[in-house]
Each structure stands twice: as structure tokens, then as C-alpha cells.
Design an enzyme around this catalytic site. Structure first.
Site, PDB file in Angstrom:
ATOM      1  N   GLN A  20       0.784  -1.238   0.062  1.00  0.00           N
ATOM      2  CA  GLN A  20      -0.045  -0.031   0.040  1.00  0.00           C
ATOM      3  C   GLN A  20       0.834   1.379   0.011  1.00  0.00           C
ATOM      4  O   GLN A  20       0.453   2.240  -0.255  1.00  0.00           O
ATOM      5  CB  GLN A  20      -0.932  -0.144   1.369  1.00  0.00           C
ATOM      6  N   ARG A  77       3.776  -0.042  12.884  1.00  0.00           N
ATOM      7  CA  ARG A  77       3.416  -1.223  12.370  1.00  0.00           C
ATOM      8  C   ARG A  77       3.553  -1.354  10.854  1.00  0.00           C
ATOM      9  O   ARG A  77       2.714  -0.369  10.330  1.00  0.00           O
ATOM     10  CB  ARG A  77       1.951  -1.596  12.896  1.00  0.00           C
ATOM     11  N   HIS A 121       1.008  -9.388   4.650  1.00  0.00           N
ATOM     12  CA  HIS A 121      -0.034  -8.223   4.756  1.00  0.00           C
ATOM     13  C   HIS A 121      -0.420  -8.459   3.134  1.00  0.00           C
ATOM     14  O   HIS A 121      -0.509  -7.346   2.296  1.00  0.00           O
ATOM     15  CB  HIS A 121       0.269  -7.122   5.281  1.00  0.00           C
ATOM     16  N   ASN A 166      -1.789 -10.622   9.053  1.00  0.00           N
ATOM     17  CA  ASN A 166      -2.994  -9.475   8.945  1.00  0.00           C
ATOM     18  C   ASN A 166      -4.310  -9.888   8.180  1.00  0.00           C
ATOM     19  O   ASN A 166      -4.057 -10.410   7.082  1.00  0.00           O
ATOM     20  CB  ASN A 166      -2.246  -8.363   8.156  1.00  0.00           C
ATOM     21  N   GLU A 167      -5.188 -10.263   9.274  1.00  0.00           N
ATOM     22  CA  GLU A 167      -6.569 -10.400   8.752  1.00  0.00           C
ATOM     23  C   GLU A 167      -6.643 -11.629   7.656  1.00  0.00           C
ATOM     24  O   GLU A 167      -6.871 -11.416   6.563  1.00  0.00           O
ATOM     25  CB  GLU A 167      -7.087  -8.997   7.949  1.00  0.00           C
ATOM     26  N   ASN A 300      -8.048  -5.839  14.279  1.00  0.00           N
ATOM     27  CA  ASN A 300      -8.195  -4.521  13.454  1.00  0.00           C
ATOM     28  C   ASN A 300      -9.777  -4.609  13.693  1.00  0.00           C
ATOM     29  O   ASN A 300     -10.608  -5.211  13.230  1.00  0.00           O
ATOM     30  CB  ASN A 300      -8.016  -4.964  12.060  1.00  0.00           C
ATOM     31  N   TYR A 302     -13.162  -1.871  12.423  1.00  0.00           N
ATOM     32  CA  TYR A 302     -13.693  -0.948  11.716  1.00  0.00           C
ATOM     33  C   TYR A 302     -15.139  -0.470  11.862  1.00  0.00           C
ATOM     34  O   TYR A 302     -15.516   0.373  11.766  1.00  0.00           O
ATOM     35  CB  TYR A 302     -13.327  -1.051  10.203  1.00  0.00           C
ATOM     36  N   GLU A 362      -5.179  -1.909  14.171  1.00  0.00           N
ATOM     37  CA  GLU A 362      -5.834  -0.903  13.143  1.00  0.00           C
ATOM     38  C   GLU A 362      -7.081  -0.465  13.456  1.00  0.00           C
ATOM     39  O   GLU A 362      -7.766  -1.155  13.982  1.00  0.00           O
ATOM     40  CB  GLU A 362      -5.898  -1.655  11.600  1.00  0.00           C
ATOM     41  N   TRP A 409      -4.818   3.343  11.661  1.00  0.00           N
ATOM     42  CA  TRP A 409      -4.832   3.223  10.300  1.00  0.00           C
ATOM     43  C   TRP A 409      -5.409   4.352   9.600  1.00  0.00           C
ATOM     44  O   TRP A 409      -6.543   4.702   9.641  1.00  0.00           O
ATOM     45  CB  TRP A 409      -5.594   1.928   9.703  1.00  0.00           C
ATOM     46  N   GLU A 416      -5.330   1.883  -1.311  1.00  0.00           N
ATOM     47  CA  GLU A 416      -6.649   0.925  -0.726  1.00  0.00           C
ATOM     48  C   GLU A 416      -7.134  -0.242  -1.497  1.00  0.00           C
ATOM     49  O   GLU A 416      -8.173  -0.145  -1.702  1.00  0.00           O
ATOM     50  CB  GLU A 416      -7.748   1.958  -0.089  1.00  0.00           C
ATOM     51  N   TRP A 417      -6.277  -0.911  -1.655  1.00  0.00           N
ATOM     52  CA  TRP A 417      -6.560  -2.289  -2.404  1.00  0.00           C
ATOM     53  C   TRP A 417      -7.527  -2.073  -3.868  1.00  0.00           C
ATOM     54  O   TRP A 417      -7.247  -1.300  -4.479  1.00  0.00           O
ATOM     55  CB  TRP A 417      -7.192  -3.351  -1.457  1.00  0.00           C
TER      56      TRP A 417
HETATM   57  C1  FCB Z   1      -7.788  -3.335   6.443  1.00  0.00           C
HETATM   58  C2  FCB Z   1      -6.442  -3.845   5.975  1.00  0.00           C
HETATM   59  C3  FCB Z   1      -5.553  -2.283   5.712  1.00  0.00           C
HETATM   60  C4  FCB Z   1      -6.586  -1.305   5.063  1.00  0.00           C
HETATM   61  C5  FCB Z   1      -7.716  -1.168   5.877  1.00  0.00           C
HETATM   62  C6  FCB Z   1      -8.484  -0.121   5.605  1.00  0.00           C
HETATM   63  O1  FCB Z   1      -8.665  -4.687   6.050  1.00  0.00           O
HETATM   64  O2  FCB Z   1      -5.622  -4.452   6.795  1.00  0.00           O
HETATM   65  O3  FCB Z   1      -4.865  -3.050   4.766  1.00  0.00           O
HETATM   66  O4  FCB Z   1      -6.851  -1.652   3.942  1.00  0.00           O
HETATM   67  O5  FCB Z   1      -8.474  -2.321   5.838  1.00  0.00           O
END
Ligand code: FCB
Length: 463
Positions: A20, A77, A121, A166-167, A300, A302, A362, A409, A416-417
């Protein structure tokens, strides 16, 4: 005066990941990752962009460290790009890749910032995808252990905090069920195999990190949604159970020695995602490896998920209300702002799973607030988002959750992917034309939180 204090040794930082921010995807012997391939496949990324340049962090890391230092960050991180270290996935080591992360770590330590390294990641070497199907194949867990061994031997004298994955939910299900992340597959059976191999690779890597890094702490980062039913109906409760099992418990339970959740195995057999024998990729001994005790869990967080049954059974007449947040309470990702979910999840991890140490690895929000005519970035909504989540975390600590640190984060706007550069999560603005970084109001506010080791819970505003 900020009113809610945090414990003296509480760790405040920010997070990023290699693909990223780094750019330099063709430099110094780095090979192609599955994200390079995926991002360049037409139609996969909303704005058609890729991570070739991103934040150019590969070249600008000294400036980025100086920026973190100026904001008073205690920790950072970041993740390590496997294709920089082992360009063939396994075997030959790329010295230049090792040197990059070694310099980064030295720079962080010199600035008084503690490195937290994430091993995976999402940027898997493409060659492993091509040769064996990536994480679908058990051998990728062995390749991951090889990668872990090489990088942890190099950095282990200086990096004392390690995160294996990660996730894993995203690596398994966003990538293999929903097809919106690399490598873009849509096959639930494969997603389940991937999830198992990820967890297995985690368990195999933990002792390797411990051996190579004396005194290090090692853990894994899960993304969790706080799941709640849309109504008191039995059908919605069941939808909630299923979602929680799919998103949260599928990973948590085996990590904490409870095996894969039996209700989910049953559901997956009924849905045809698994054969009647169950999760056959799980071999004798695997569950013990996965349950290897870790030093901490990274969360993480959100948003939450409100679950409504799609089955609409005989209970149709029961109340089926759902709290719909006003649009102003959604970020630009259309994720609902729900700080209370963070408090509840931290408490759940403490009470239900007995996690000995927690980090929020995150948490943050996408808002595109631009520089105003004076060059200032008044990202008030991000600032409020962070404040409310810090307060929620502190409340969980009051109730006993062993939270040791918090990583926002993200340090800066980045790739952003599948959303490309359309979503800005940074507390620092990145001008992608010039690569100039400008701290947003949220960053300046965060600096104050770190300096005071306290956050204003809003109560002083009433007086
Ligand atoms: C998470 C990811 C991170 C970023 C955030 C917004 O799922 O770990 O890389 O994209 O969302």
C-alpha cells in the site's frame, strides 16, 4: 484538559503495509506479487490504479520516519514484502530486500520508534500462486515458515514485536470467496482450504520467530466485526450466529484451542462447502500447531454487522427492525461508525477467550477532506472517529480488557486495495503528484493525545 488517561506504558502508533505504501515494485530484485498482477488486470480496481509508485515509501522512508517522530509516535506497524526477500517464493535470498528493512528498522529505533513487523499483509509472491495455487496448497505454509525464518533472523536482534498474519479472513474470503482481492477467485471450498493453511502457517511460524528473536513477542492480527441480530427473532439470531462463526469464530476458536466451531462445520457441510467428512485439509496435529500460545492478539476494528435472516421463516411477524445509521455516521467506505463495537469486542476477547494481551493493530476512517486554501486539512470527522474509538477502548480497559497499545490506520493516505487511491485513510495527506506529506488536523490532535497519554472524552465540552 484531556480527561481519560491511559496507563503509563500504553503504546501509541500508526500502521501501514508494504504494497500500500512502498512502490518500487520492480526495484532491487523484488519479484511480482499477486497484488501487482491483480491490480493490473483490467476491471479489478475501481480507479484502475496499482501500487507501482504508491507513496514511494521505498525511497522516502527517512522522511516518513522523521514525520512519525515529529508527531510523537511511539511505535510503527509495517509489513514486509515477501517478494523482496525471497523473489522465488522460497530458496534464494535477496540481500537488497533484507537491507531495505534493516535500514528501516535502524531508522525507526534511532528515532525512538518501536518497530512492529507484520510478516504477511497480502502481497504473496506471484510465483507461489503460479506454481502451487498459493495458499490453497499446504506447501505455502512451509514457504511462509522459510520466509519467516530468513527475515526474523535478519531483524530479530532489533525487532521485538512480530505479527504473523494480517486479517486471514480477508486473505481467505475476500480473495477466494468474494473475488475482490488478489488473486480474485470465487470458490468457497478453496477459501476454506486457504483459511486453514493460513492458520497452520501462523502456528508453524510462531516458534521460529521466538527462536530467532530473543525476548520477542509474537501474535496474529484478526479483523473482527461486532455482529448483532437485526431483531429478536430466532431467525435473525441464527443469521447472527452464522455470520459471527464465519467472520470471527472461524479464526478465533482454533487459535484459542477450541478447534473449528462445530456449528460452522455443520453449516458448511449442509451448504455443500465441505464434504460430509468435514474440513479434510485439517490433518492430525494441525489443531495443536494452530493453538500454539501467542503473546498477544491484534484486533483490527472498523465497523459492526447487523444481521437479518434471508430465510424469512414463520417468524415474519416478529419485529425485524434494524438501526440504520444516518449517512453522516458512515465513512466514505460506507462503513458504519460504531465505537461501541470496539469496546464490546475487546471485552469479548478478554472474557470469552482469555487473551492475555491485546493491541488494536488497526482502526481508522476513510474521509477525503482536502487541503483548504491555507493548506490545512480540517478532517474533523476522522478526529471525532478516533476520539470516540479511543474512549471506547479505554472503557473496555476499565472493565479489564488487557489492551497494551493502539495503532491508527493509517500513517498516511495510501493504496486502498480494490478501491485504489479513491479512499484516504491517512492522518497525513499524501499529494500523489508531488509525494508531499501534510499532517491533517487529526494527526496534530493525535500528537496531543500521545503527549498527554490521555484523550478528552467530551465531558469537558459540557462545562
Ligand atoms: C484493513 C487492511 C488494511 C487497510 C484497512 C482499511 O482491512 O488490513 O490494509 O486496507 O483495512
Amino acid at each position: 484538559m484531556p480527561s481519560l488517561r491511559f496507563p503509563d506504558n500504553f503504546v501509541w502508533g500508526t500502521a501501514t503495509s508494504s504494497y500500500q505504501i512502498e512502490g518500487a515494485t520492480n526495484e532491487d530484485g523484488r519479484s511480482e506479487s499477486i497484488w501487482d498482477r491483480f491490480a493490473k488486470t483490467p476491471g479489478q480496481i475501481v480507479d484502475g490504479t496499482n501500487g507501482d509508485v504508491a507513496c514511494d515509501h521505498y525511497h522516502r522512508w527517512p522522511e516518513d520516519i522523521a514525520l512519525m517522530k515529529s508527531l510523537g509516535m511511539m511505535a510503527y506497524r509495517f509489513s514486509i514484502a515477501w517478494p523482496r526477500i525471497l523473489p522465488n517464493g522460497r530458496g534464494a535470498v535477496n540481500q537488497k530486500g533484507l537491507d531495505f528493512y534493516s535500514r528501516l528498522v535502524d531508522g525507526l529505533l534511532a528515532a525512538g520508534i518501536e518497530p512492529y513487523a507484520t510478516l504477511f499483509h497480502w502481497d504473496l509472491p506471484q510465483v507461489l500462486q503460479d506454481q502451487v495455487g498459493g495458499w490453497q496448497h499446504r506447501s505455502t505454509a512451509d514457504a511462509f515458515v522459510e520466509f519467516t525464518d530468513v527475515i526474523s533472523r535478519k531483524l530479530g536482534d532489533r525487532v521485538k514485536k512480530w505479527i504473523t498474519h494480517n486479517e486471514p479472513w480477508c486473505t481467505a474470503f475476500l480473495s477466494y470467496e468474494k473475488g475482490i482481492h488478489a488473486p480474485g477467485m470465487r470458490d468457497f471450498k478453496k477459501a476454506l482450504a486457504v483459511s486453514h493453511h493460513l492458520l497452520l502457517s501462523h502456528g508453524l511460524a510462531v516458534p521460529v520467530v521466538r527462536q530467532n528473536c530473543p525476548g520477542a513477542e509474537v501474535g496474529i492480527t484478526l479483523n473482527m466485526n461486532y455482529a448483532m441480530p437485526a431483531s429478536p427473532s430466532a431467525a435473525d439470531y441464527d443469521a447472527c450466529r452464522h455470520y459471527d462463526g464465519y467472520f470471527n469464530r472461524w479464526f478465533l476458536d482454533p487459535l484459542y484451542g477450541r478447534r473449528y466451531p462445530a456449528d460452522m462445520i455443520e453449516d458448511y457441510i449442509a451448504l455443500g462447502h465441505l464434504p460430509p467428512e468435514g474440513l479434510t485439509v485439517c490433518k492430525p496435529g494441525d489443531l495443536d500447531i494452530i493453538a500454539t500460545q501467542c503473546d498477544f492478539l491484534g484486533l483490527n476494528y472498523y465497523s459492526r454487522a447487523v444481521l437479518r435472516s434471508s430465510k424469512v421463516p414463520e417468524e415474519q411477524n416478529l419485529p425485524r427492525t434494524v438501526h440504520v445509521a444516518p449517512l453522516s455516521e458512515q465513512t466514505e467506505m460506507q462503513w458504519e461508525v460504531y465505537p461501541e463495537g470496539l469496546r464490546r469486542l475487546l471485552l469479548r476477547l478478554h472474557v470469552e477467550y482469555g487473551v492475555p494481551k491485546l493491541y488494536v493493530t488497526e482502526n481508522g476512517a476513510a474521509y477525503s477532506t482536502e487541503p483548504d486554501k491555507d493548506g490545512r486539512i480540517p478532517d474533523t470527522r476522522r478526529l471525532q472517529f478516533l476520539r470516540d474509538h479511543f474512549v471506547a477502548a479505554r472503557r473496555a480497559m476499565d472493565a479489564g480488557a488487557p489492551l497494551a497499545g493502539y495503532f491508527v490506520w493509517s500513517l498516511m493516505d495510501n493504496y486502498e486495495w480494490d478501491r485504489g487511491y479513491s479512499q484516504r485513510f491517512g492522518i497525513v495527506w499524501v499529494d500523489y503528484e508531488t509525494q508531499r506529506r501534510i499532517p491533517k488536523d487529526s494527526a496534530l490532535w493525535y500528537k496531543g493525545v500521545i503527549a498527554a497519554n490521555a484523550v478528552d472524552d467530551g465531558s469537558s465540552q459540557a462545562t
